[in-house]
Design a protein around this motif. Structure first.
Motif, PDB file in Angstrom:
ATOM      1  N   LEU A 331     -50.465   5.391  24.843  1.00  0.00           N
ATOM      2  CA  LEU A 331     -49.908   6.026  23.601  1.00  0.00           C
ATOM      3  C   LEU A 331     -50.904   5.506  22.519  1.00  0.00           C
ATOM      4  CD1 LEU A 331     -47.705   7.967  23.002  1.00  0.00           C
ATOM      5  CD2 LEU A 331     -46.401   6.242  22.116  1.00  0.00           C
ATOM      6  N   GLU A 332     -51.389   6.387  21.563  1.00  0.00           N
ATOM      7  CA  GLU A 332     -52.081   6.061  20.696  1.00  0.00           C
ATOM      8  C   GLU A 332     -51.391   5.585  19.407  1.00  0.00           C
ATOM      9  OE1 GLU A 332     -54.456   9.501  19.749  1.00  0.00           O
ATOM     10  OE2 GLU A 332     -55.320   9.567  21.788  1.00  0.00           O
ATOM     11  N   PRO A 333     -52.012   4.853  18.705  1.00  0.00           N
ATOM     12  CA  PRO A 333     -51.277   4.451  17.196  1.00  0.00           C
ATOM     13  C   PRO A 333     -51.054   5.444  16.419  1.00  0.00           C
ATOM     14  CG  PRO A 333     -53.170   3.037  17.860  1.00  0.00           C
ATOM     15  CD  PRO A 333     -53.450   4.127  18.971  1.00  0.00           C
ATOM     16  N   GLY A 334     -50.011   5.390  15.918  1.00  0.00           N
ATOM     17  CA  GLY A 334     -49.477   6.481  14.868  1.00  0.00           C
ATOM     18  C   GLY A 334     -48.588   7.719  15.515  1.00  0.00           C
ATOM     19  N   ARG A 335     -48.254   7.451  16.902  1.00  0.00           N
ATOM     20  CA  ARG A 335     -47.427   8.203  17.693  1.00  0.00           C
ATOM     21  C   ARG A 335     -45.985   7.491  17.830  1.00  0.00           C
ATOM     22  NH1 ARG A 335     -50.527  12.689  21.896  1.00  0.00           N
ATOM     23  NH2 ARG A 335     -52.065  13.242  20.286  1.00  0.00           N
ATOM     24  N   VAL A 336     -45.872   6.428  17.399  1.00  0.00           N
ATOM     25  CA  VAL A 336     -44.715   5.578  17.499  1.00  0.00           C
ATOM     26  C   VAL A 336     -43.930   5.604  16.269  1.00  0.00           C
ATOM     27  CG1 VAL A 336     -43.550   3.452  18.045  1.00  0.00           C
ATOM     28  CG2 VAL A 336     -45.688   4.080  19.233  1.00  0.00           C
ATOM     29  N   ILE A 337     -42.435   6.016  16.440  1.00  0.00           N
ATOM     30  CA  ILE A 337     -41.623   6.090  15.374  1.00  0.00           C
ATOM     31  C   ILE A 337     -40.390   5.255  15.532  1.00  0.00           C
ATOM     32  CG2 ILE A 337     -39.977   7.326  13.820  1.00  0.00           C
ATOM     33  CD1 ILE A 337     -41.802   9.661  14.420  1.00  0.00           C
ATOM     34  N   VAL A 338     -40.358   4.040  14.691  1.00  0.00           N
ATOM     35  CA  VAL A 338     -39.264   3.029  15.048  1.00  0.00           C
ATOM     36  C   VAL A 338     -37.877   3.658  13.995  1.00  0.00           C
ATOM     37  CG1 VAL A 338     -38.498   0.652  14.633  1.00  0.00           C
ATOM     38  CG2 VAL A 338     -40.677   1.322  15.177  1.00  0.00           C
ATOM     39  N   ALA A 339     -36.774   3.889  14.867  1.00  0.00           N
ATOM     40  CA  ALA A 339     -35.562   4.034  14.426  1.00  0.00           C
ATOM     41  C   ALA A 339     -34.638   3.055  14.465  1.00  0.00           C
ATOM     42  CB  ALA A 339     -34.996   5.540  15.217  1.00  0.00           C
ATOM     43  N   VAL A 340     -34.313   2.428  13.128  1.00  0.00           N
ATOM     44  CA  VAL A 340     -33.588   1.518  12.965  1.00  0.00           C
ATOM     45  C   VAL A 340     -32.004   1.859  12.966  1.00  0.00           C
ATOM     46  CG1 VAL A 340     -32.980  -0.836  11.887  1.00  0.00           C
ATOM     47  CG2 VAL A 340     -35.417   0.080  11.972  1.00  0.00           C
ATOM     48  N   ASN A 341     -31.326   1.762  13.983  1.00  0.00           N
ATOM     49  CA  ASN A 341     -30.059   2.425  14.046  1.00  0.00           C
ATOM     50  C   ASN A 341     -28.718   1.315  13.505  1.00  0.00           C
ATOM     51  OD1 ASN A 341     -28.038   4.328  14.663  1.00  0.00           O
ATOM     52  ND2 ASN A 341     -27.938   3.859  16.930  1.00  0.00           N
ATOM     53  N   LYS A 342     -27.686   1.962  13.364  1.00  0.00           N
ATOM     54  CA  LYS A 342     -26.458   1.243  13.104  1.00  0.00           C
ATOM     55  C   LYS A 342     -26.625   0.428  11.598  1.00  0.00           C
ATOM     56  CE  LYS A 342     -25.468   0.000  17.911  1.00  0.00           C
ATOM     57  NZ  LYS A 342     -24.906  -1.015  18.805  1.00  0.00           N
ATOM     58  N   MET A 343     -27.221   1.372  10.789  1.00  0.00           N
ATOM     59  CA  MET A 343     -27.586   0.625   9.341  1.00  0.00           C
ATOM     60  C   MET A 343     -26.019   0.984   8.585  1.00  0.00           C
ATOM     61  SD  MET A 343     -30.085  -0.814   9.089  1.00  0.00           S
ATOM     62  CE  MET A 343     -30.866  -0.997   7.472  1.00  0.00           C
ATOM     63  N   ASP A 344     -24.978   1.784   9.173  1.00  0.00           N
ATOM     64  CA  ASP A 344     -23.946   1.969   8.507  1.00  0.00           C
ATOM     65  C   ASP A 344     -22.934   0.672   8.693  1.00  0.00           C
ATOM     66  OD1 ASP A 344     -24.118   2.840  11.426  1.00  0.00           O
ATOM     67  OD2 ASP A 344     -22.052   3.353  11.137  1.00  0.00           O
ATOM     68  N   LEU A 345     -23.234  -0.055   9.531  1.00  0.00           N
ATOM     69  CA  LEU A 345     -22.249  -1.239   9.607  1.00  0.00           C
ATOM     70  C   LEU A 345     -21.807  -2.172   8.339  1.00  0.00           C
ATOM     71  CD1 LEU A 345     -23.763  -2.953  12.932  1.00  0.00           C
ATOM     72  CD2 LEU A 345     -21.733  -1.495  12.460  1.00  0.00           C
ATOM     73  N   PRO A 346     -20.904  -2.813   8.234  1.00  0.00           N
ATOM     74  CA  PRO A 346     -20.338  -3.432   6.853  1.00  0.00           C
ATOM     75  C   PRO A 346     -21.488  -4.486   6.357  1.00  0.00           C
ATOM     76  CG  PRO A 346     -18.794  -3.100   8.362  1.00  0.00           C
ATOM     77  CD  PRO A 346     -19.769  -2.831   9.212  1.00  0.00           C
ATOM     78  N   GLN A 347     -22.017  -4.996   7.420  1.00  0.00           N
ATOM     79  CA  GLN A 347     -22.805  -6.208   6.858  1.00  0.00           C
ATOM     80  C   GLN A 347     -24.138  -5.605   6.319  1.00  0.00           C
ATOM     81  OE1 GLN A 347     -21.966  -5.705   9.969  1.00  0.00           O
ATOM     82  NE2 GLN A 347     -23.293  -6.367  11.746  1.00  0.00           N
ATOM     83  N   PHE A 348     -24.389  -4.606   6.344  1.00  0.00           N
ATOM     84  CA  PHE A 348     -25.685  -3.836   5.752  1.00  0.00           C
ATOM     85  C   PHE A 348     -25.242  -2.929   4.409  1.00  0.00           C
ATOM     86  CE2 PHE A 348     -26.686  -4.259  10.303  1.00  0.00           C
ATOM     87  CZ  PHE A 348     -27.418  -5.260  10.160  1.00  0.00           C
ATOM     88  N   ALA A 349     -23.961  -3.181   4.210  1.00  0.00           N
ATOM     89  CA  ALA A 349     -23.381  -2.208   2.849  1.00  0.00           C
ATOM     90  C   ALA A 349     -24.267  -2.306   1.611  1.00  0.00           C
ATOM     91  CB  ALA A 349     -22.041  -2.715   2.591  1.00  0.00           C
ATOM     92  N   ASN A 350     -25.004  -3.593   1.336  1.00  0.00           N
ATOM     93  CA  ASN A 350     -25.664  -3.552   0.240  1.00  0.00           C
ATOM     94  C   ASN A 350     -27.381  -3.271   0.379  1.00  0.00           C
ATOM     95  OD1 ASN A 350     -27.093  -6.338   0.037  1.00  0.00           O
ATOM     96  ND2 ASN A 350     -25.003  -6.700   0.701  1.00  0.00           N
ATOM     97  N   GLU A 351     -27.915  -2.909  -0.584  1.00  0.00           N
ATOM     98  CA  GLU A 351     -29.317  -2.552  -0.166  1.00  0.00           C
ATOM     99  C   GLU A 351     -30.338  -3.801   0.174  1.00  0.00           C
ATOM    100  OE1 GLU A 351     -32.791  -0.278  -2.562  1.00  0.00           O
ATOM    101  OE2 GLU A 351     -31.202  -0.460  -3.517  1.00  0.00           O
ATOM    102  N   LYS A 352     -29.924  -4.840  -0.286  1.00  0.00           N
ATOM    103  CA  LYS A 352     -30.692  -6.184  -0.160  1.00  0.00           C
ATOM    104  C   LYS A 352     -30.638  -6.572   1.321  1.00  0.00           C
ATOM    105  CE  LYS A 352     -31.670 -10.940  -1.597  1.00  0.00           C
ATOM    106  NZ  LYS A 352     -31.676 -11.470  -0.374  1.00  0.00           N
ATOM    107  N   ALA A 353     -29.146  -6.398   1.926  1.00  0.00           N
ATOM    108  CA  ALA A 353     -29.171  -6.794   3.135  1.00  0.00           C
ATOM    109  C   ALA A 353     -29.930  -5.904   4.024  1.00  0.00           C
ATOM    110  CB  ALA A 353     -27.744  -6.767   3.595  1.00  0.00           C
ATOM    111  N   ARG A 354     -29.762  -4.433   3.770  1.00  0.00           N
ATOM    112  CA  ARG A 354     -30.572  -3.596   4.436  1.00  0.00           C
ATOM    113  C   ARG A 354     -32.124  -3.796   4.579  1.00  0.00           C
ATOM    114  NH1 ARG A 354     -27.028   0.038   1.975  1.00  0.00           N
ATOM    115  NH2 ARG A 354     -28.852   0.927   0.802  1.00  0.00           N
ATOM    116  N   ASN A 355     -32.555  -4.190   3.339  1.00  0.00           N
ATOM    117  CA  ASN A 355     -33.835  -4.238   3.512  1.00  0.00           C
ATOM    118  C   ASN A 355     -34.513  -5.700   3.938  1.00  0.00           C
ATOM    119  OD1 ASN A 355     -34.398  -2.014   1.758  1.00  0.00           O
ATOM    120  ND2 ASN A 355     -34.323  -3.157  -0.319  1.00  0.00           N
ATOM    121  N   ASP A 356     -33.688  -6.573   3.850  1.00  0.00           N
ATOM    122  CA  ASP A 356     -33.839  -7.957   4.613  1.00  0.00           C
ATOM    123  C   ASP A 356     -33.971  -7.753   6.159  1.00  0.00           C
ATOM    124  OD1 ASP A 356     -34.159  -9.103   2.172  1.00  0.00           O
ATOM    125  OD2 ASP A 356     -31.986 -10.360   2.269  1.00  0.00           O
ATOM    126  N   ARG A 357     -32.903  -6.926   6.515  1.00  0.00           N
ATOM    127  CA  ARG A 357     -32.774  -6.615   8.012  1.00  0.00           C
ATOM    128  C   ARG A 357     -34.224  -5.828   8.542  1.00  0.00           C
ATOM    129  NH1 ARG A 357     -31.707  -9.639  11.837  1.00  0.00           N
ATOM    130  NH2 ARG A 357     -30.684  -8.587  13.837  1.00  0.00           N
TER     131      ARG A 357
END
Length: 749
Positions: A331-357
């Motif tokens: 697979l060539e570079p540029g053909r991979v998309i990373v989907a970071v799932n479960k960003m709706d969990l309570p520990q990621f409620a604030n923007e800083k926590a989401r960005n850090d994770r």
């Protein structure tokens, strides 16, 4: 005096030989009795009837010449025979006296023994002239290279080249580190290697197989006007329970998860959906390690990979394993998309926590595979998207990026072409029989088409899409279920639409025959695998390794050592396919098999199923509990893939003292060894007045003789007779330098 005595004894033997060849007599010839020539000289007359018949024949063939009496013709024939006898005797005496005592017996014996090895000249009757007999002896057969058709078994090759099977097997093991069996099928490369080892001149006849002819005709160049944009094929990969199926379920607006056992996808699900008037095809591969082989097949037909990572768990072992499969699928570079799932969990409620994770996940993935997974914001080509399968947050952003990547790569196909694709899954359904889930990658598959897949073929009876509806045809990038095979095709095989049933049957039967001709190896470390193909693939691709350790600290220590120049800056390329913590699994074996790699375990073992699978697929597993021993083992494997150094070893030299021409054999060199020794297996270079004559390629020794005996070598100070294969331009005074090619296996410094 001794030399003169030898000459006087040789002369009458040569004359008697000449008489026996050209004037065959039915009555025996005893010592003290007059020989055939003497009897003819003493007899004033000849059989009247025979002489008159000969006279009529000569006059009939030459009607314009004056007719000669039969007695005159007979007298001239006797004179001619006597002159030829004297000439033959004189030649032997001359060659004997020219070189003295040692040469007399040597050359006379050489001439007589070589003549004995060739076919004797057909006996000529009194009706044939001496000129006709001489013309007959000038015809010299050319030595032809042995023609060999491949594939061929070791036993069959042994019979053709005249080398024992045990010698072939031993030589290959010593030089190529390959263990083979008596009935092992050899390909072109291995037959050529064996021919070089045993100095055999061969010509490989490789006729195109029915499948190769079919594919050459099938894969014609598509006209640019026939190519149209096709839907991208997207594969979802990731660790178990990270939400791949739930995310895909949100995209499809269905509820498939509740219907699955344990929430784990047990098969390759394939779906074709519409988004913003554009089609997208999704493959949902199982995330559990028991289904690694299915995931590998999904990666091999995909255009874009969506790597699903749960925000709460982060990067897990099977996450990295999925990345390894995507990389193994080229697979060539540029053909991979990373989907970071479960960003709706309570520990990621604030923007800083989401960005850090998100930052933490990007660091872990980029460190593991920088070419594929370095994010765009850091100068890489991987796209990272925050999503939630539960709230459907980021779904549109994910789909937009999929279409963007597809547009950048301009994915095209020709719907007018005969269809071909890949088999994703097979099963037997009641009422339908054999059903194969296939992905049409190019062309259009229609009901009634004749398809061939490996050793199976059939007519398409039904085509069913992902919704369970019957359709008449399926274009490029379309997953469908097809019925019509008599037997289950192999998963992962390519299928093709043939022009007719006869063509499909021919290709299928040829594939089945080829599969039968490659028996499984008896070697426990390579059962079911062709060691030649594994060896050649490793030489082309370099050394590819799957590494498993007991703890993370050991893994990081070994990875650090493998990044040193002694491993990275070498002629043989080194690839770390996958590195993880834990026992060796079936997924590790599948990955090594797909990439022609090997597995290294440090303080870990392999499951019984993994052991059995490795044995079946011929995957080597090396276990160590000392780091430096593991590293040395890797170096040894890399050294084994280095091309050996070929050097010349001077064996000896000789000077040509006499050229002897033998009918039907050619020029034979009477030589005197001046230094070293001349060995039968040596190669030769010919020097004339100090200048190399045969500049194109070395010469081969056809035969080496001492007197009348074939010998394997002749030492310095002795004479010998040498017949050079396929080379007649030799002269007295030429020097022959003998040498051998020595193969020295190189090692990593």
């Amino acid at each position: 005096m001794h030399g003169q005595k030898q000459s006087s004894q040789t002369q009458p033997k040569q004359a008697t030989r000449y008489e026996s060849e050209h004037h065959s007599q039915d009555r025996p010839y005893h010592a003290g009795q007059k020989g055939p020539l003497q009897q003819r000289t003493d007899e004033p007359t000849r059989n009247t009837t025979q002489t008159q018949a000969l006279s009529r024949e000569v006059n009939r063939q030459n009607p314009m010449t004056p007719k000669l009496p039969a007695t005159q013709i007979h007298a001239e024939q006797k004179k001619s025979a006597s002159e030829e006898q004297a000439s033959a005797s004189k030649e032997v005496i001359s060659s004997a006296t020219q070189h003295g005592t040692g040469s007399t017996t040597q050359e006379a014996s050489l001439r007589l023994s070589t003549a004995n090895d060739t076919e004797s000249i057909s006996q000529t009757s009194g009706k044939k002239s001496a000129e006709e007999a001489a013309a007959h002896t000038d015809v010299e057969p050319k030595k032809r290279a042995l023609e060999i058709s491949v594939p061929i078994t070791v036993k069959e090759l042994s019979q053709l080249i005249g080398v024992r099977t045990t010698a072939i097997i031993q030589k290959l093991f010593e030089n190529e580190h390959v263990a083979i069996t008596l009935n092992q099928a050899l390909d072109k490369a291995m037959v050529e290697t064996i021919a070089i080892m045993f100095e055999k001149e061969i010509v490989i006849k490789t006729a195109e197989s029915p499948e190769e002819v079919f594919l050459r005709e099938f894969n014609g160049t598509d006209a640019p006007g026939d190519l149209v944009l096709r839907a991208p094929i997207v594969t979802f990969m990731g660790h178990v329970n990270h939400g791949k199926t739930s995310l895909l379920d949100s995209i499809r607006h269905t509820n498939l998860v509740d219907k699955e056992a344990g929430g784990i996808t047990q098969y390759i699900g394939s779906y074709k959906l519409q988004y913003k008037d554009q089609a997208i095809v999704f493959l949902d591969t199982p995330g559990h390690e028991a289904f690694t082989s299915m995931r590998a097949r999904g990666a091999n037909v995909t255009d874009i990979v969506v790597l699903v990572v749960a925000a709460d768990d982060g990067v897990m072992p099977q996450t990295l394993e999925a990345v390894s499969h995507a990389k193994a699928a080229n697979l060539e570079p540029g053909r991979v998309i990373v989907a970071v799932n479960k960003m709706d969990l309570p520990q990621f409620a604030n923007e800083k926590a989401r960005n850090d994770r998100l930052e933490r996940i990007m660091q872990q993935l980029a460190k593991h595979e920088p070419d594929l997974l370095t994010p765009e914001r850091w100068g890489g080509k991987a796209i990272y998207v925050e999503v939630s399968a539960l709230t459907k947050k980021g779904i549109d952003d994910l789909l937009d990026n999929i279409l963007l990547v597809a547009e950048i790569n301009e994915l095209k196909a020709n719907p007018k072409h005969r269809a071909y694709g890949t088999v994703l899954e097979t099963k037997i359904l009641e009422g339908k029989g054999v059903v194969a889930t296939v992905m049409v990658q190019n062309g259009t598959l229609r009901q009634g088409d004749i398809i061939v897949c490996g050793s199976q073929f059939g007519r398409v009876k039904d085509i069913t899409n992902h919704l369970g509806k019957r359709i008449k045809e399926a274009g490029p990038s379309t997953p469908v279920e097809v019925s019509g095979f008599d037997h289950l095709p192999d998963i992962g095989d390519k299928f093709y639409v043939a022009e007719n049933q006869a063509q499909a049957r021919m290709v299928a039967e040829a594939n089945a025959s080829k599969k039968r001709r490659t028996p499984e190896s008896d070697n426990a470390s390579a059962e079911g695998a062709d060691p030649f193909k594994v060896l050649l693939e490793r030489k082309k691709q370099g050394l590819r390794i799957v590494l498993k350790t007991d703890v993370q600290g050991s893994l990081e220590a070994i990875q650090g050592k493998l990044r040193l120049p002694e491993f990275t800056e070498k002629e043989i390329k080194f690839y770390l396919l996958h590195a993880g913590v834990g026992p060796i699994s079936e997924g590790d074996v599948e990955l090594a098999d797909a990439s022609h790699g090997v597995i290294f375990g440090f303080n870990v073992t392999a499951s019984s199923k993994a052991e059995d699978l490795a044995k079946k697929k011929g995957i080597a597993i090396y276990r160590h509990n000392v780091i430096y021993q593991l590293l040395e083992n890797i170096k040894e494997l890399m050294s084994g893939l280095l091309k050996p150094t070929i050097t010349e070893e001077h064996v000896g030299r000789c000077v040509i003292r006499k050229i002897i021409h033998i009918s039907k054999v050619g020029n034979v060199a009477g030589c005197f060894v001046t230094a070293g020794m001349i060995e039968r297996s040596s190669q030769l270079r010919l020097y004339r007045d100090g200048i190399l004559v045969n500049k194109d390629k070395p010469l081969a020794i056809g035969s080496l003789k001492r007197f009348s005996e074939d010998v394997s070598k002749v030492k310095e100070g002795f004479e010998c007779g040498i017949k050079v294969n396929g080379y007649e331009d030799i002269k007295e005074g030429d020097e022959l330098h003998a040498f051998k090619l020595i193969s020295v296996q190189r090692t990593l410094e």
